[in-house]
Design a protein around this motif. Structure first.
Motif: not given
Length: 306
Positions: A202, A228, A230-232, A235, A251-253
């Motif tokens: 992020h 980036q 729109d991510v947490q 990543t 990628p999904d946290g």
């Protein structure tokens, strides 16, 4: 149990705590430290909830300093929480206004546990020099959280210039699993030099910057940050070596994939760390975090962040 003490004094709060201890037995004597939370004008409840959860591992007295924004004259309202409303701690919430706020050390001092370490936590904005804060000067550990700041990058720069042994930041604590997994991957053969590293995450998350700074400091190689939206959090991390890259992708946290040359892909649970987990980890150690200090001073400079 919650006891409200409006328009009170610290002496009256101390007497109420002693009375509760006498009525409830020696349970209050088992506290191992005093955790002071300087919440200023923020919402104290998330911080208190995190402290309550952390107190189940580290029984403590929690003193919360909050600004009463409804008054301008000097006043003090207090609230004592014990039992089910305080986890394994006892919580004292002090809402002060006026000139009382300028003397936070004298406000807190009568409520400190005798002969117990003091930890100070800022859950919102951070001071320029935590060790120069009136309570910070008394504390063994001073915990900040740049993730909660309006400008995390600028806050890291301020913490770097004002760093004193005993300071730490929860953005650094959130990296414990990443650092452990990366170190374990590099401990396996082939033991080659990392020529370049790339950290993706992020664009405003301070842990992304600190992880890049740690890699630059530890590996002495160029480190690129891919910012980036729109991510947490973090990543992906790529460590480039002659025989092939070491890649950790989350990628999904929640789940991280570790890919190394010549080895099968590994999956490991790596969920985003909760606030109470990070706080509990910091309360386990009262000695200075020397690596964090080195990363602030050397690592941030190497990536051009400070």
């Amino acid at each position: 149990m919650i006891i409200d003490l409006p328009d009170t004094t610290t002496a009256a709060v101390t007497k109420a705590l002693v009375r509760l201890r006498d009525e409830g037995g020696a349970v209050a004597l088992g506290r191992v430290l005093t955790l002071v939370i300087d919440a200023d004008g923020g919402d104290v409840e998330p911080a208190v909830a995190a402290a309550n959860d952390a107190s189940r591992e580290h029984p403590c007295r929690v003193i919360v300093l909050a600004r009463d924004t409804t008054r301008t004259t000097a006043s003090l309202d207090a609230q004592i929480r014990v039992g089910g409303d305080a986890g394994a701690s006892e919580v004292v919430v002090l809402r002060a206004s006026g000139e009382i706020l300028a003397h936070s050390d004298t406000l807190v001092m009568p409520l400190l546990l005798p002969d117990a370490p003091i930890v100070l936590w800022w859950p919102f904005e951070v001071p320029d020099r935590p060790a120069d804060h009136p309570i910070g000067a008394m504390a063994q550990r001073r915990i900040t959280d740049t993730l909660a700041c309006a400008d995390p990058a600028a806050s890291l720069v301020r913490l770097r210039s004002g760093y004193t042994a005993g300071d730490t930041d929860l953005a650094w604590t959130r990296l414990t699993r990443w650092r452990g997994l990366l170190a374990a991957a590099l401990d396996q053969p082939p033991h080659e030099k990392v020529t370049r590293a790339v950290v993706s995450g992020h664009h405003t998350h301070p842990s992304v910057v600190l992880l890049a700074a740690w890699l630059a400091h530890a590996l002495r190689c160029p480190v690129e940050i891919v910012r980036q939206r729109d991510v947490q959090g973090i990543t992906k991390v790529v460590l480039e070596r002659a025989s092939g890259n070491v890649v950790i992708d989350r990628p999904d946290g929640r789940v991280a994939l570790l890919d190394q040359p010549g080895q099968p892909e590994r999956r490991t649970a790596m969920p985003m760390r909760e606030l109470h987990e990070c706080l509990a980890e910091e309360l386990r150690r009262l000695d200075p975090d020397e690596v964090y200090g080195e990363v602030l001073h050397d690592g941030l400079s190497r990536i051009g962040a400070a």
